[in-house]
Design an enzyme around this catalytic site. Structure first.
Site, PDB file in Angstrom:
ATOM      1  N   SER A 138     -15.065   4.227  -1.342  1.00 48.34           N
ATOM      2  CA  SER A 138     -14.203   3.274  -2.058  1.00 48.34           C
ATOM      3  C   SER A 138     -14.645   1.851  -1.785  1.00 48.34           C
ATOM      4  O   SER A 138     -15.131   1.534  -0.688  1.00 48.34           O
ATOM      5  CB  SER A 138     -12.773   3.472  -1.571  1.00 48.34           C
ATOM      6  OG  SER A 138     -11.961   2.412  -1.996  1.00 48.34           O
ATOM      7  N   LYS A 145     -12.338   6.303   4.803  1.00 51.90           N
ATOM      8  CA  LYS A 145     -13.544   6.147   3.989  1.00 51.90           C
ATOM      9  C   LYS A 145     -14.670   5.524   4.829  1.00 51.90           C
ATOM     10  O   LYS A 145     -15.833   5.933   4.754  1.00 51.90           O
ATOM     11  CB  LYS A 145     -13.252   5.293   2.750  1.00 51.90           C
ATOM     12  CG  LYS A 145     -12.285   5.957   1.776  1.00 51.90           C
ATOM     13  CD  LYS A 145     -12.814   7.298   1.254  1.00 51.90           C
ATOM     14  CE  LYS A 145     -11.832   8.068   0.424  1.00 51.90           C
ATOM     15  NZ  LYS A 145     -12.262   9.430   0.080  1.00 51.90           N
ATOM     16  N   TYR A 167      -6.000   5.029   5.249  1.00 53.17           N
ATOM     17  CA  TYR A 167      -6.777   5.574   4.129  1.00 53.17           C
ATOM     18  C   TYR A 167      -8.161   4.908   4.074  1.00 53.17           C
ATOM     19  O   TYR A 167      -9.197   5.592   4.019  1.00 53.17           O
ATOM     20  CB  TYR A 167      -6.032   5.364   2.797  1.00 53.17           C
ATOM     21  CG  TYR A 167      -6.941   5.495   1.604  1.00 53.17           C
ATOM     22  CD1 TYR A 167      -7.358   6.745   1.163  1.00 53.17           C
ATOM     23  CD2 TYR A 167      -7.436   4.358   0.948  1.00 53.17           C
ATOM     24  CE1 TYR A 167      -8.224   6.865   0.099  1.00 53.17           C
ATOM     25  CE2 TYR A 167      -8.300   4.473  -0.118  1.00 53.17           C
ATOM     26  CZ  TYR A 167      -8.703   5.730  -0.543  1.00 53.17           C
ATOM     27  OH  TYR A 167      -9.581   5.833  -1.593  1.00 53.17           O
TER      28      TYR A 167
HETATM   29  N1  UFG Z   1      -0.495  -3.982  -9.457  1.00 51.22           N
HETATM   30  C1  UFG Z   1       0.599  -4.602 -10.030  1.00 51.22           C
HETATM   31  N2  UFG Z   1       1.683  -3.830 -10.329  1.00 51.22           N
HETATM   32  C2  UFG Z   1       1.727  -2.494 -10.110  1.00 51.22           C
HETATM   33  C3  UFG Z   1       0.600  -1.856  -9.529  1.00 51.22           C
HETATM   34  C4  UFG Z   1      -0.495  -2.648  -9.212  1.00 51.22           C
HETATM   35  O1  UFG Z   1       0.607  -5.819 -10.246  1.00 51.22           O
HETATM   36  O2  UFG Z   1       2.744  -1.862 -10.396  1.00 51.22           O
HETATM   37  C5  UFG Z   1      -1.690  -4.785  -9.153  1.00 51.22           C
HETATM   38  C6  UFG Z   1      -2.101  -4.730  -7.704  1.00 51.22           C
HETATM   39  O3  UFG Z   1      -1.417  -5.713  -6.965  1.00 51.22           O
HETATM   40  C7  UFG Z   1      -3.605  -4.985  -7.819  1.00 51.22           C
HETATM   41  C8  UFG Z   1      -3.979  -4.366  -9.153  1.00 51.22           C
HETATM   42  O4  UFG Z   1      -2.761  -4.251  -9.887  1.00 51.22           O
HETATM   43  O5  UFG Z   1      -3.841  -6.362  -7.890  1.00 51.22           O
HETATM   44  C9  UFG Z   1      -4.593  -2.993  -9.022  1.00 51.22           C
HETATM   45  O6  UFG Z   1      -3.756  -2.185  -8.224  1.00 51.22           O
HETATM   46  P1  UFG Z   1      -3.995  -0.610  -8.047  1.00 51.22           P
HETATM   47  O7  UFG Z   1      -2.912  -0.120  -7.121  1.00 51.22           O
HETATM   48  O8  UFG Z   1      -4.115   0.028  -9.370  1.00 51.22           O
HETATM   49  O9  UFG Z   1      -5.413  -0.535  -7.375  1.00 51.22           O
HETATM   50  P2  UFG Z   1      -5.898  -1.143  -5.976  1.00 51.22           P
HETATM   51  O10 UFG Z   1      -7.006  -2.067  -6.312  1.00 51.22           O
HETATM   52  O11 UFG Z   1      -4.822  -1.647  -5.128  1.00 51.22           O
HETATM   53  O12 UFG Z   1      -6.327   0.223  -5.307  1.00 51.22           O
HETATM   54  C10 UFG Z   1      -7.594   0.682  -5.444  1.00 51.22           C
HETATM   55  C11 UFG Z   1      -7.647   2.207  -5.227  1.00 51.22           C
HETATM   56  C12 UFG Z   1      -7.430   2.548  -3.796  1.00 51.22           C
HETATM   57  C13 UFG Z   1      -8.264   1.675  -2.887  1.00 51.22           C
HETATM   58  C14 UFG Z   1      -7.957   0.240  -3.182  1.00 51.22           C
HETATM   59  C15 UFG Z   1      -8.727  -0.710  -2.316  1.00 51.22           C
HETATM   60  O13 UFG Z   1      -6.668   2.863  -6.014  1.00 51.22           O
HETATM   61  O14 UFG Z   1      -7.813   3.894  -3.602  1.00 51.22           O
HETATM   62  O15 UFG Z   1      -8.338  -0.015  -4.510  1.00 51.22           O
HETATM   63  O16 UFG Z   1      -8.300  -2.016  -2.497  1.00 51.22           O
HETATM   64  F1  UFG Z   1      -8.005   1.895  -1.590  1.00 51.22           F
END
Ligand code: UFG
Length: 340
Positions: free
Chosen positions: A125, A154, A150
């Site tokens: 990741s 990785k 998590y």
């Molecule tokens: N976000 C929102 N509202 C929501 C959900 C997410 O504004 O309801 C934002 C988050 O703050 C972030 C972006 O949308 O800025 C993406 O969020 P995600 O949860 O979809 O994805 P992440 O980048 O947080 O997570 C991904 C992978 C994980 C990994 C992570 C590392 O899903 O497995 O990146 O940063 F660990």
């Protein structure tokens, strides 16, 4: 014909990769413990490809079950997806995450060593980079202390594989995924989040479908052009194809090192607000949203430099963000219709 074992092959990325493997002429054996996936996915894969993958319900935490499986099956390579993946949950249940994500990995590598099985692809990741100092993120960016158990699984996973490659006759590639989204164009397979979605796109599609009343934007005071956080959203089919490219590199012995790692993203960053606009434009659905506090542990911006992956894996993304969002919406609509 080479036989490839796909662990977690009924999950979101796993199922799309099984489809691409079968379409590329590989014989596939899927193992999955069905802890976060459904057995029906096997039929969906069969519908898309015309071939039913060989399936075994195996729990990789059970060393004996793992050994029994390898006693009965001859394998040319492994793509290892099976793992827990919820960042927040990993903070609450670190030991479950270490047992499942690390224990399973060690058992698989031991079987590979003992039976001289080469060729291992690992789901890693972009979380290993934390908030990178430079954007886009290259593979040379330093690994930052993990923000969650998590993320730590990785990082540790990659180190365990590297050590195993050095000590034993093993070749491995870790693929550092950015943000996988979307669904297969057949809408036979897609993401099936359990309960309230934690990730942005499933939350967006469930809000558009009326399952959630409002989407929350987690923070609009980031140092980005519109204040919302930036990520690199990659169509899951493009991501699946990166696994085929990596596998071929290993099978053809084109790899330059016994352990290699690549960024798998589009190279383009999109803010949360840009995603909302692109979703609305590509589907015609209007989203109800509001801004709330930042989510703990989120980084400001992460998007990939894919130059090395493009060149070494001879792979590049083919689908647009709009296609990915539309496919996610088509998939959501199908789920909603099935349940109404
Ligand atoms: N976000 C929102 N509202 C929501 C959900 C997410 O504004 O309801 C934002 C988050 O703050 C972030 C972006 O949308 O800025 C993406 O969020 P995600 O949860 O979809 O994805 P992440 O980048 O947080 O997570 C991904 C992978 C994980 C990994 C992570 C590392 O899903 O497995 O990146 O940063 F660990």
């Amino acid at each position: 014909m080479k036989t490839i074992l796909v662990t977690g092959g009924l999950g979101f990325i796993g199922s799309h990769t099984v489809v691409e493997l079968q379409n590329s002429g590989f014989k596939v054996i899927v193992i999955d413990n069905l802890s976060n996936s459904r057995i029906e996915v096997l039929d969906s894969i069969t519908k898309i490809t015309g071939t039913k993958p060989n399936f075994h319900k195996v729990d990789l935490r059970n060393k004996k079950e793992v050994k029994n499986f390898f006693d009965l099956n001859i394998i040319d390579g492994i793509i290892h997806f099976a793992a827990f993946k919820a960042v927040g949950e990993s903070v609450e249940k670190p030991l479950e995450y270490y047992e499942n994500n690390i224990g399973s990995l060690v058992y698989l590598l031991q079987e590979m060593r003992d039976r001289n099985i080469d060729n291992f692809i690992f789901s890693s990741s972009c979380t290993v980079y934390g908030q990178a100092d430079k954007l886009p993120i290259t593979e040379n960016a330093p690994i930052k202390p993990a923000e969650s158990p998590y993320g730590n699984t990785k990082q540790i996973g990659e180190e365990i594989i590297k050590d195993s490659c050095n000590a034993h006759k093993l070749n491995a590639i870790a693929l550092r995924y950015f943000n996988p989204i979307g669904a297969h164009e057949s809408i036979e397979i897609g993401e099936l989040p359990l309960g309230i979605p934690q990730n942005l796109i499933p939350y967006v599609t469930q809000t558009a479908a009326g399952i959630r009343s409002q989407l929350s934007i987690f923070g609009d005071d980031y140092e980005t052009p519109d204040g919302t956080a930036i990520r690199d959203y990659i169509h899951v089919v493009d991501l699946a194809k990166a696994h085929i490219a990596a596998l071929k590199r290993l099978l053809n012995k084109d790899n330059e090192n016994n352990f290699e790692y690549y960024n798998i993203g589009t190279g383009k960053g999109s803010s949360v607000l840009e995603i909302i606009t692109a979703f609305q434009n590509s589907t015609g659905k209007i989203l109800n949203y509001k801004t709330v506090e930042r989510r703990t542990g989120d980084v400001t911006a992460a998007y990939a430099d894919t130059t090395i992956a493009n060149e070494k894996l001879n792979w590049k993304t083919e689908k647009t963000l709009e296609e990915a969002l539309r496919s996610a919406w088509n998939w959501q609509e199908k789920q909603s219709n099935n349940h109404s």
